[in-house]
Motif scaffolding. Structure first.
Motif, mmCIF file in Angstrom:
data_model
loop_
_atom_site.group_PDB
_atom_site.id
_atom_site.type_symbol
_atom_site.label_atom_id
_atom_site.label_comp_id
_atom_site.label_asym_id
_atom_site.label_seq_id
_atom_site.Cartn_x
_atom_site.Cartn_y
_atom_site.Cartn_z
ATOM 1 N N ILE A 98 0.852 -1.205 0.000
ATOM 2 C CA ILE A 98 0.000 0.000 0.000
ATOM 3 C C ILE A 98 0.888 1.256 0.000
ATOM 4 O O ILE A 98 1.925 1.299 0.654
ATOM 5 C CB ILE A 98 -0.953 -0.018 1.210
ATOM 6 C CG1 ILE A 98 -1.902 -1.223 1.129
ATOM 7 C CG2 ILE A 98 -1.729 1.291 1.311
ATOM 8 C CD1 ILE A 98 -2.908 -1.179 -0.011
ATOM 9 N N ASP A 99 0.424 2.279 -0.754
ATOM 10 C CA ASP A 99 1.215 3.500 -0.938
ATOM 11 C C ASP A 99 0.649 4.731 -0.237
ATOM 12 O O ASP A 99 1.361 5.712 -0.049
ATOM 13 C CB ASP A 99 1.301 3.845 -2.434
ATOM 14 C CG ASP A 99 1.782 2.674 -3.269
ATOM 15 O OD1 ASP A 99 2.900 2.184 -2.999
ATOM 16 O OD2 ASP A 99 1.043 2.237 -4.176
ATOM 17 N N MET A 100 -0.637 4.720 0.064
ATOM 18 C CA MET A 100 -1.265 5.910 0.646
ATOM 19 C C MET A 100 -2.271 5.512 1.727
ATOM 20 O O MET A 100 -2.912 4.462 1.623
ATOM 21 C CB MET A 100 -2.005 6.722 -0.443
ATOM 22 C CG MET A 100 -1.096 7.235 -1.546
ATOM 23 S SD MET A 100 -2.021 7.865 -2.968
ATOM 24 C CE MET A 100 -2.810 9.303 -2.266
ATOM 25 N N PHE A 101 -2.399 6.398 2.716
ATOM 26 C CA PHE A 101 -3.312 6.173 3.837
ATOM 27 C C PHE A 101 -3.955 7.492 4.257
ATOM 28 O O PHE A 101 -3.380 8.557 4.038
ATOM 29 C CB PHE A 101 -2.535 5.660 5.064
ATOM 30 C CG PHE A 101 -1.784 4.393 4.845
ATOM 31 C CD1 PHE A 101 -2.377 3.166 5.096
ATOM 32 C CD2 PHE A 101 -0.471 4.420 4.389
ATOM 33 C CE1 PHE A 101 -1.670 1.989 4.896
ATOM 34 C CE2 PHE A 101 0.239 3.250 4.184
ATOM 35 C CZ PHE A 101 -0.358 2.023 4.444
ATOM 36 N N ASP A 102 -5.109 7.381 4.917
ATOM 37 C CA ASP A 102 -5.643 8.525 5.645
ATOM 38 C C ASP A 102 -6.301 8.000 6.893
ATOM 39 O O ASP A 102 -6.800 6.866 6.902
ATOM 40 C CB ASP A 102 -6.704 9.275 4.812
ATOM 41 C CG ASP A 102 -8.051 8.588 4.900
ATOM 42 O OD1 ASP A 102 -8.856 8.985 5.767
ATOM 43 O OD2 ASP A 102 -8.298 7.632 4.151
ATOM 44 N N CYS A 103 -6.298 8.800 7.942
ATOM 45 C CA CYS A 103 -6.998 8.393 9.163
ATOM 46 C C CYS A 103 -7.129 9.599 10.081
ATOM 47 O O CYS A 103 -6.232 10.445 10.124
ATOM 48 C CB CYS A 103 -6.230 7.272 9.875
ATOM 49 S SG CYS A 103 -7.180 6.517 11.214
ATOM 50 N N VAL A 104 -8.236 9.640 10.836
ATOM 51 C CA VAL A 104 -8.427 10.723 11.800
ATOM 52 C C VAL A 104 -7.631 10.478 13.079
ATOM 53 O O VAL A 104 -7.571 11.362 13.945
ATOM 54 C CB VAL A 104 -9.924 10.868 12.195
ATOM 55 C CG1 VAL A 104 -10.760 11.279 10.990
ATOM 56 C CG2 VAL A 104 -10.457 9.576 12.804
ATOM 57 N N LEU A 105 -7.025 9.301 13.192
ATOM 58 C CA LEU A 105 -6.441 8.892 14.478
ATOM 59 C C LEU A 105 -5.464 9.921 15.086
ATOM 60 O O LEU A 105 -5.598 10.249 16.275
ATOM 61 C CB LEU A 105 -5.761 7.530 14.311
ATOM 62 C CG LEU A 105 -5.386 6.829 15.603
ATOM 63 C CD1 LEU A 105 -6.622 6.557 16.452
ATOM 64 C CD2 LEU A 105 -4.676 5.523 15.306
ATOM 65 N N PRO A 106 -4.468 10.443 14.344
ATOM 66 C CA PRO A 106 -3.518 11.352 15.000
ATOM 67 C C PRO A 106 -4.192 12.581 15.624
ATOM 68 O O PRO A 106 -3.863 12.949 16.758
ATOM 69 C CB PRO A 106 -2.571 11.776 13.871
ATOM 70 C CG PRO A 106 -2.837 10.876 12.731
ATOM 71 C CD PRO A 106 -4.147 10.192 12.936
ATOM 72 N N THR A 107 -5.125 13.171 14.899
ATOM 73 C CA THR A 107 -5.754 14.373 15.453
ATOM 74 C C THR A 107 -6.857 14.020 16.452
ATOM 75 O O THR A 107 -6.990 14.686 17.479
ATOM 76 C CB THR A 107 -6.280 15.281 14.319
ATOM 77 O OG1 THR A 107 -6.940 14.469 13.341
ATOM 78 C CG2 THR A 107 -5.137 16.024 13.644
ATOM 79 N N ARG A 108 -7.625 12.990 16.171
ATOM 80 C CA ARG A 108 -8.696 12.627 17.121
ATOM 81 C C ARG A 108 -8.114 12.187 18.450
ATOM 82 O O ARG A 108 -8.547 12.631 19.506
ATOM 83 C CB ARG A 108 -9.601 11.535 16.543
ATOM 84 C CG ARG A 108 -10.714 11.148 17.515
ATOM 85 C CD ARG A 108 -11.739 10.235 16.886
ATOM 86 N NE ARG A 108 -12.517 10.924 15.872
ATOM 87 C CZ ARG A 108 -13.309 10.304 14.991
ATOM 88 N NH1 ARG A 108 -13.401 8.988 15.011
ATOM 89 N NH2 ARG A 108 -13.991 10.992 14.111
#
Ligand code: GUN
Length: 373
Positions: A263-273
């Motif tokens: 996999i080359d790309m990710f997104d997630c709310v985890l760091p800010t949440r």
């Protein structure tokens, strides 16, 4: 046909590094995209997001169409100018957010009708309207096809029907997008936990032809082992010369294991949440700053970091801010976490480039079991 060249730089086992070239800047992959749902990466200035190392952020069709409205963003110069982020922006198409956030919703062949979580007003989203919002009104660099995120668990027949609907929406999204020189569009693989459905979905998307391929419908309750199994079964059928994006994932260990699977790309709310909830991420896992053991700890979270939030503020001060519910606690921990996730990606890229990703992966797992000190 594609306007965004993707160059693979190194391959190490299943993991790879590359560069996705966009008119608004290069993206070194594997990349983590901070989530800027409502035209803000919550609690951070755009400059902090950039200085932390992020080269692309994510925005959301669902939220922005409801507030402040996509036409309004367009009148104000588009999403980049509106939020003062001049790097690339990828927008999610709205399907997933309708599914997870809105009240009443009705899924039909044409699209999805839903009630806003803000004021209960009724809205209709079709593949064509989603692309118009993303590409024409918000001005996203990368638009996502409209899809249905298949709920989990899901019987095979229902998963097949859902995947086929997403494929038909993929074609309509692709047709609505047309050919553009300065913008790209990604398709989204669905198919729940069924390997053959994932294969059929990937094959169908490849026939349509996209600039990149996302894996959707994961991190929805199937668990870590199952997610890894589905990734193995899916990446097999994705073209290796286009970026692969795992949507909505995840914890650092998920990122490491997904990178190992190509996999080359990710997104997630985890760091800010989790930053807003008093949690700091580290190689040892999440650390709860509310814990009394930090009350008089004068050390920073990570003295070796370039990020001021990680390097210049004591754990005791962060503990106090979190206990006192101060905004600055959320801001500093979101900043630290954003920098930590970017540094994790940079360390993975370096390991892949040096052909030592397996050692990195093993060390990462070993450290995860140890206490944070
Ligand atoms: N974000 C996380 N999972 C998904 C998905 O399956 N589809 C879309 N559009 N966004 C997502």
């Amino acid at each position: 046909m594609t306007s965004f060249p993707f160059k693979l730089l190194a391959v190490d086992g299943g993991a790879r590094t590359g560069v996705l070239k966009t008119p608004r800047g290069d993206i070194a992959t594997p990349a983590f995209m901070p989530v800027g749902t409502a035209a803000t990466v919550k609690a951070l200035y755009p400059e902090q997001v950039r200085d932390a190392g992020a080269q692309i952020i994510l925005g959301n069709t669902y939220h922005l169409m409801l507030r402040p409205g996509a036409e309004r963003v367009k009148r104000l110069g588009g999403l980049h100018a509106f939020m003062r982020w001049d790097g690339p922006i990828l927008t999610d198409s709205g399907g997933f957010q309708v599914w997870s956030l809105s009240g009443l919703r009705k899924l039909e062949e044409d699209g999805v009708t839903f009630k806003s979580h803000l004021d209960g007003s009724s809205h209709h989203l079709t593949p064509e309207r989603s692309i118009e919002i993303q590409a024409d009104l918000l001005g996203a660099d990368i638009s996502m096809q409209l899809d249905e995120c298949t709920p989990f668990p899901c019987e095979r027949d229902a998963a097949a029907r859902s995947m086929e609907l997403s494929l038909r929406w993929a074609q309509r999204s692709r047709d609505a997008f047309g050919e553009r020189k300065t913008q790209a569009i990604f398709g989204i693989v669905q198919g729940s936990v069924y390997d053959d459905l994932r294969r059929d979905s990937a094959e169908g998307l490849k026939r349509i032809g996209f600039d990149g391929y996302a894996v959707g419908g994961l991190a929805v309750g199937e668990g870590f082992e199952m997610m890894c199994k589905v990734l193995d079964a899916t990446t097999l059928f994705l073209p290796s010369d286009r970026p692969r994006y795992l949507m909505g994932v995840g914890k650092p260990v998920d990122l490491v294991e997904a990178v190992a699977r190509g996999i080359d790309m990710f997104d997630c709310v985890l760091p800010t949440r989790s930053g807003r909830h008093g949690q700091a991420w580290s190689d040892y896992g999440p650390v709860n700053l509310k814990n009394a053991r930090f009350a008089e700890d004068p050390r920073p979270l990570d003295e070796s970091s370039d990020c001021p939030a990680s390097r210049d503020y004591s754990r005791a001060y962060l503990h106090h801010l979190v206990k006192a519910n101060e905004y600055l606690g959320s801001m500093l921990l979101s900043w630290h976490n954003t920098a930590y996730f970017q540094s994790l990606m940079a360390r993975m890229r370096a390991a892949i480039d040096d052909n030592r990703f397996e050692t990195f992966r093993k060390d990462f797992h070993d450290k995860l079991g140890q206490p944070f000190d």
